[in-house]
Design a protein around this motif. Sequence first.
Motif, PDB file in Angstrom:
ATOM      1  N   VAL A   2      51.852   4.444   3.500  1.00  0.00           N
ATOM      2  CA  VAL A   2      50.876   5.404   2.988  1.00  0.00           C
ATOM      3  C   VAL A   2      50.917   6.686   3.815  1.00  0.00           C
ATOM      4  N   ASP A   3      51.077   6.543   5.135  1.00  0.00           N
ATOM      5  CA  ASP A   3      51.196   7.721   6.002  1.00  0.00           C
ATOM      6  C   ASP A   3      52.371   8.594   5.572  1.00  0.00           C
ATOM      7  N   ILE A   4      53.490   7.954   5.267  1.00  0.00           N
ATOM      8  CA  ILE A   4      54.682   8.699   4.826  1.00  0.00           C
ATOM      9  C   ILE A   4      54.402   9.439   3.523  1.00  0.00           C
ATOM     10  N   LEU A   5      53.710   8.784   2.590  1.00  0.00           N
ATOM     11  CA  LEU A   5      53.397   9.420   1.307  1.00  0.00           C
ATOM     12  C   LEU A   5      52.473  10.625   1.496  1.00  0.00           C
ATOM     13  N   ILE A   6      51.507  10.500   2.421  1.00  0.00           N
ATOM     14  CA  ILE A   6      50.583  11.612   2.676  1.00  0.00           C
ATOM     15  C   ILE A   6      51.326  12.792   3.284  1.00  0.00           C
ATOM     16  N   VAL A   7      52.167  12.522   4.294  1.00  0.00           N
ATOM     17  CA  VAL A   7      52.924  13.598   4.934  1.00  0.00           C
ATOM     18  C   VAL A   7      53.848  14.276   3.926  1.00  0.00           C
TER      19      VAL A   7
ATOM     20  N   ILE B  44      50.734  22.325   2.377  1.00  0.00           N
ATOM     21  CA  ILE B  44      49.407  22.130   2.954  1.00  0.00           C
ATOM     22  C   ILE B  44      49.562  21.942   4.461  1.00  0.00           C
ATOM     23  N   PRO B  45      48.870  22.736   5.275  1.00  0.00           N
ATOM     24  CA  PRO B  45      49.015  22.607   6.736  1.00  0.00           C
ATOM     25  C   PRO B  45      48.517  21.257   7.232  1.00  0.00           C
ATOM     26  N   PHE B  46      49.153  20.768   8.303  1.00  0.00           N
ATOM     27  CA  PHE B  46      48.792  19.465   8.850  1.00  0.00           C
ATOM     28  C   PHE B  46      47.391  19.470   9.458  1.00  0.00           C
ATOM     29  N   THR B  47      46.835  20.644   9.714  1.00  0.00           N
ATOM     30  CA  THR B  47      45.476  20.714  10.269  1.00  0.00           C
ATOM     31  C   THR B  47      44.441  20.137   9.305  1.00  0.00           C
ATOM     32  N   VAL B  48      44.817  19.954   8.037  1.00  0.00           N
ATOM     33  CA  VAL B  48      43.881  19.354   7.082  1.00  0.00           C
ATOM     34  C   VAL B  48      43.533  17.930   7.497  1.00  0.00           C
ATOM     35  N   LEU B  49      44.411  17.284   8.271  1.00  0.00           N
ATOM     36  CA  LEU B  49      44.154  15.918   8.726  1.00  0.00           C
ATOM     37  C   LEU B  49      42.998  15.866   9.721  1.00  0.00           C
ATOM     38  N   ARG B  50      42.662  17.015  10.328  1.00  0.00           N
ATOM     39  CA  ARG B  50      41.530  17.070  11.253  1.00  0.00           C
ATOM     40  C   ARG B  50      40.227  17.391  10.543  1.00  0.00           C
ATOM     41  N   ASN B  51      40.329  17.711   9.265  1.00  0.00           N
ATOM     42  CA  ASN B  51      39.147  18.098   8.507  1.00  0.00           C
ATOM     43  C   ASN B  51      38.368  16.857   8.087  1.00  0.00           C
ATOM     44  N   PRO B  52      37.077  16.765   8.445  1.00  0.00           N
ATOM     45  CA  PRO B  52      36.299  15.583   8.063  1.00  0.00           C
ATOM     46  C   PRO B  52      36.232  15.361   6.560  1.00  0.00           C
ATOM     47  N   ASP B  53      36.305  16.452   5.776  1.00  0.00           N
ATOM     48  CA  ASP B  53      36.262  16.302   4.324  1.00  0.00           C
ATOM     49  C   ASP B  53      37.486  15.560   3.797  1.00  0.00           C
ATOM     50  N   PHE B  54      38.611  15.685   4.499  1.00  0.00           N
ATOM     51  CA  PHE B  54      39.819  14.963   4.097  1.00  0.00           C
ATOM     52  C   PHE B  54      39.598  13.461   4.237  1.00  0.00           C
ATOM     53  N   LEU B  55      38.960  13.056   5.337  1.00  0.00           N
ATOM     54  CA  LEU B  55      38.658  11.638   5.548  1.00  0.00           C
ATOM     55  C   LEU B  55      37.628  11.139   4.539  1.00  0.00           C
ATOM     56  N   VAL B  56      36.660  11.984   4.214  1.00  0.00           N
ATOM     57  CA  VAL B  56      35.666  11.610   3.205  1.00  0.00           C
ATOM     58  C   VAL B  56      36.345  11.407   1.859  1.00  0.00           C
ATOM     59  N   MET B  57      37.318  12.263   1.546  1.00  0.00           N
ATOM     60  CA  MET B  57      38.055  12.139   0.289  1.00  0.00           C
ATOM     61  C   MET B  57      38.802  10.810   0.227  1.00  0.00           C
ATOM     62  N   LEU B  58      39.500  10.456   1.327  1.00  0.00           N
ATOM     63  CA  LEU B  58      40.244   9.202   1.346  1.00  0.00           C
ATOM     64  C   LEU B  58      39.308   8.007   1.214  1.00  0.00           C
ATOM     65  N   LYS B  59      38.158   8.089   1.867  1.00  0.00           N
ATOM     66  CA  LYS B  59      37.198   7.004   1.769  1.00  0.00           C
ATOM     67  C   LYS B  59      36.702   6.855   0.336  1.00  0.00           C
TER      68      LYS B  59
END
Length: 271
Positions: free
Chosen positions: A112-117, A125-140
């Motif tokens: 899944v990590d490979i698919l996201i990258v 899309i910049p990798f800094t999106v992974l630090r965005n809390p909204d990104f984690l909320v979206m995955l949840k």
Amino acid sequence: MTFTANGKGKNPGETRRWIFYHFKKSYNSLCSRIHQHFFGPGVGKKIEVARCQTLLTNRAEFQRIRKKVEEAENVVISQSLSKSTLNNSHSRPATTTCPIAKSFGAVERHQVDILIVRALFMNGIPFTVLRNPDFLVMLKGVNQDPKDYKPSSFDRTRTTLVDECQRELEKELTPVKDTWTTHGTSIVSDGWTNVKRQPLINVVASSSSGSMFMYAKDFTGQEKTGANIAEFLLESIEEVGFSNVLQVITDNVTNCKSAGKDIEKLHKDIF
């Protein structure tokens, strides 16, 4: 795996001699030991036979063998299979701690990590999106959504859903805006150049209740004179309200100083 001798008892699950060619070793054990070899010991059980390393690295083969075992459990061909961890859902907690499950979980998470990258760099899309809390909320949210969830269509996303999302954000920002009239606010502006080399100027309204990004303007093809910057900043000042603005903070370069003087003069004329 091949059985090299028949079982001693009438039950097909009784002790039998078998050999597993990946290890080139022969074992004399119950079917439950064979089960442990493929799928690991049950929760709290002692490891009594070496586990199959091939199945740990080959997900397809693991699923094939697991399916055969589940079919055998359904017809209960042996007492040992009727008590196996695949058939008895009450013999283990909801979140398993079985090492083999953890191993496959790690493999699946890595895929899944490979698919996201891949999705990130294929869409710029910049990798800094992974630090965005909204990104984690979206995955949840995706993980908790109904089975077989599919993203909204392109047209619905860029129209209906964007408008709805904007309304939701405006509701969340209302408590911040409400303090502008009682506590006042500062207009903070900064100029910068993005990765596309576009000259931008952004505006942030900052008060004791928090800072809120208002907007940014692309000055490509337009000179950043004091008059142009002042005109741009006055738009945000009017939106916040002249009487609510305590100060305007910009760079200390010449054109920004000139813009500041123009805004200060206009403010004195109004009040």
